[in-house]
Structure formats: C-alpha cells, structure tokens
Motif scaffolding. Structure first.
Motif, PDB file in Angstrom:
ATOM      1  N   LEU A  49       0.831  -1.210   0.000  1.00  0.00           N
ATOM      2  CA  LEU A  49       0.000   0.000   0.000  1.00  0.00           C
ATOM      3  C   LEU A  49       0.866   1.261   0.000  1.00  0.00           C
ATOM      4  O   LEU A  49       0.574   2.220  -0.709  1.00  0.00           O
ATOM      5  N   GLU A  50       1.914   1.259   0.806  1.00  0.00           N
ATOM      6  CA  GLU A  50       2.791   2.432   0.872  1.00  0.00           C
ATOM      7  C   GLU A  50       3.425   2.719  -0.482  1.00  0.00           C
ATOM      8  O   GLU A  50       3.463   3.859  -0.934  1.00  0.00           O
ATOM      9  N   ILE A  51       3.907   1.698  -1.148  1.00  0.00           N
ATOM     10  CA  ILE A  51       4.600   1.897  -2.421  1.00  0.00           C
ATOM     11  C   ILE A  51       3.653   2.402  -3.501  1.00  0.00           C
ATOM     12  O   ILE A  51       3.959   3.341  -4.224  1.00  0.00           O
ATOM     13  N   PHE A  52       2.479   1.766  -3.608  1.00  0.00           N
ATOM     14  CA  PHE A  52       1.591   2.102  -4.719  1.00  0.00           C
ATOM     15  C   PHE A  52       0.640   3.261  -4.436  1.00  0.00           C
ATOM     16  O   PHE A  52      -0.134   3.631  -5.308  1.00  0.00           O
ATOM     17  N   THR A  53       0.707   3.823  -3.254  1.00  0.00           N
ATOM     18  CA  THR A  53      -0.059   5.046  -2.992  1.00  0.00           C
ATOM     19  C   THR A  53       0.925   6.170  -2.714  1.00  0.00           C
ATOM     20  O   THR A  53       1.205   6.986  -3.581  1.00  0.00           O
ATOM     21  N   LEU A  54       1.479   6.174  -1.528  1.00  0.00           N
ATOM     22  CA  LEU A  54       2.400   7.235  -1.137  1.00  0.00           C
ATOM     23  C   LEU A  54       3.643   7.246  -2.024  1.00  0.00           C
ATOM     24  O   LEU A  54       4.089   8.306  -2.455  1.00  0.00           O
ATOM     25  N   GLY A  55       4.199   6.085  -2.303  1.00  0.00           N
ATOM     26  CA  GLY A  55       5.437   6.027  -3.085  1.00  0.00           C
ATOM     27  C   GLY A  55       5.301   6.675  -4.454  1.00  0.00           C
ATOM     28  O   GLY A  55       6.059   7.576  -4.810  1.00  0.00           O
ATOM     29  N   PHE A  57       2.870   8.612  -5.619  1.00  0.00           N
ATOM     30  CA  PHE A  57       2.459  10.011  -5.463  1.00  0.00           C
ATOM     31  C   PHE A  57       3.634  10.883  -5.019  1.00  0.00           C
ATOM     32  O   PHE A  57       3.917  11.919  -5.625  1.00  0.00           O
ATOM     33  N   ALA A  58       4.324  10.471  -3.965  1.00  0.00           N
ATOM     34  CA  ALA A  58       5.417  11.280  -3.418  1.00  0.00           C
ATOM     35  C   ALA A  58       6.561  11.430  -4.416  1.00  0.00           C
ATOM     36  O   ALA A  58       7.127  12.518  -4.552  1.00  0.00           O
ATOM     37  N   ASN A  59       6.900  10.364  -5.107  1.00  0.00           N
ATOM     38  CA  ASN A  59       7.983  10.452  -6.084  1.00  0.00           C
ATOM     39  C   ASN A  59       7.626  11.397  -7.225  1.00  0.00           C
ATOM     40  O   ASN A  59       8.445  12.215  -7.654  1.00  0.00           O
ATOM     41  N   MET A  63       9.618  14.864  -7.729  1.00  0.00           N
ATOM     42  CA  MET A  63      10.352  15.118  -8.977  1.00  0.00           C
ATOM     43  C   MET A  63       9.797  16.346  -9.696  1.00  0.00           C
ATOM     44  O   MET A  63      10.552  17.164 -10.219  1.00  0.00           O
ATOM     45  N   THR A  64       8.484  16.483  -9.724  1.00  0.00           N
ATOM     46  CA  THR A  64       7.854  17.621 -10.396  1.00  0.00           C
ATOM     47  C   THR A  64       8.198  18.922  -9.684  1.00  0.00           C
ATOM     48  O   THR A  64       8.586  19.905 -10.329  1.00  0.00           O
TER      49      THR A  64
END
Length: 182
Positions: A49-55, A57-59, A63-64
């Motif tokens: 869940l952390e990777i495919f939501t926060l990860g 989104f946050a990345n 980067m943007t």
C-alpha cells in the motif's frame, strides 16, 4: 572553489521538509491505522500500500516540484517525470518494500518517524539525481531518432515501402527497450 546550486539546494530542502516533516509521519500512522498488526500478511499489505499510494504520489510530486522550483519549463518537467516514473517506481519497490517490511514488522511505532527520515534522506538523493537527469532524456531521444533513421532505410539508403512496416515494428520494439537499458 565549490559552486552551490542554490535553486537545487532550496528545492531539495523544501521538498524534504514537506515530506519528511509532515507527509511521511502522517502516512505511516495512517497505514498503521488502516492495516493493523505486525504479522507477515499485515506487514506485506502495508508495504505494498505504501509503495503504490504514497510512493508513486510522493515520487511524482517530489520530482515535479524539484523541476519547477529549479525553474524548468513545466511541460518539460511533466514529460521528464512521465518518462522517469516507471523506472523510479521499480526502484522504489526494490528499496522501500524490504525497508517497509523491516519497519512495519520490527521497528516500534515511536521510532518509525526517525528511521523513515533517515531512509528518506538517502532516497531523496536518488530522486534528486533522477529529477535532474534531463540529459538522459535527450540521449534516449537521439538514440531513438538515429534508430528510426537507420531502420527506415534499406542497405542502399533508399526507402523501401516493403520494409516500412518492419521498420516501424522494430522501431517500436527498440523504443520500448530503451528505458530498460538505463
């Protein structure tokens, strides 16, 4: 003498403070609330869940924001992030999944913010490198353009309509493989 890129330094500081100081502690607390427990299944669920939501989104946001805060054209930034995010997400899974398994399974809740801040400092170094790797985008485009030109002609350098479909198919295959080579 060492030159400091103050715009890059500023964008990294702002991004790091936002994520490390506010977003990650909130998100990890929320994950602990959504999926309770430290058994293997609960820890795997939290990690994925952390990777495919926060990860993701946050990345993407990190980067943007780094590109925009550095003064790059927003269209170039979005194009760059779109090209980089699949590779970044794959690397995110390879780094953060084992870390999250360790964190959610063994680290006490009270120590998680500090542990995650330390881990995130290392990760943000990688994100900074990916965020500022616009030269690699240009290299891929040059290679793709050169590949198009080479495939679209026959041995005697005359375009051939019978080779056109083969060339298009090979070009697509080569373009798809380019990100895997980096």
């Amino acid at each position: 003498m060492v030159e400091i890129d103050f715009r890059r330094f500023f964008s990294a500081a702002v991004t790091g403070a936002c994520f490390g100081g506010a977003i990650y502690p909130f998100a990890y607390r929320r994950l602990d609330g959504i999926v309770q427990g430290t058994n293997l299944i609960a820890v795997c669920k939290k990690s994925v869940l952390e990777i495919f939501t926060l990860g993701v989104f946050a990345n993407a946001v990190s980067m943007t924001s780094r590109g925009i805060l550095k003064g790059r054209d927003p269209r170039d930034v979005l194009s760059h992030v779109t090209k980089q995010i699949p590779k970044v997400t794959l690397h995110d899974f390879g780094v953060w999944f084992p870390y999250n398994m360790f964190l959610f399974g063994l680290v006490p809740i009270s120590a998680r913010p500090a542990a995650t801040s330390l881990m995130d400092t290392c990760w943000q170094t990688y994100i900074s490198l990916q965020s500022n790797d616009y030269d690699n985008d240009n290299k891929e485009k040059v290679v793709a353009d050169a590949t198009d030109a080479k495939i679209a002609t026959t041995d005697d350098n005359k375009p051939s309509s019978s080779n056109s479909n083969k060339a298009t198919s090979r070009t697509r295959s080569l373009r798809a493989a380019l990100p895997l080579l980096s």
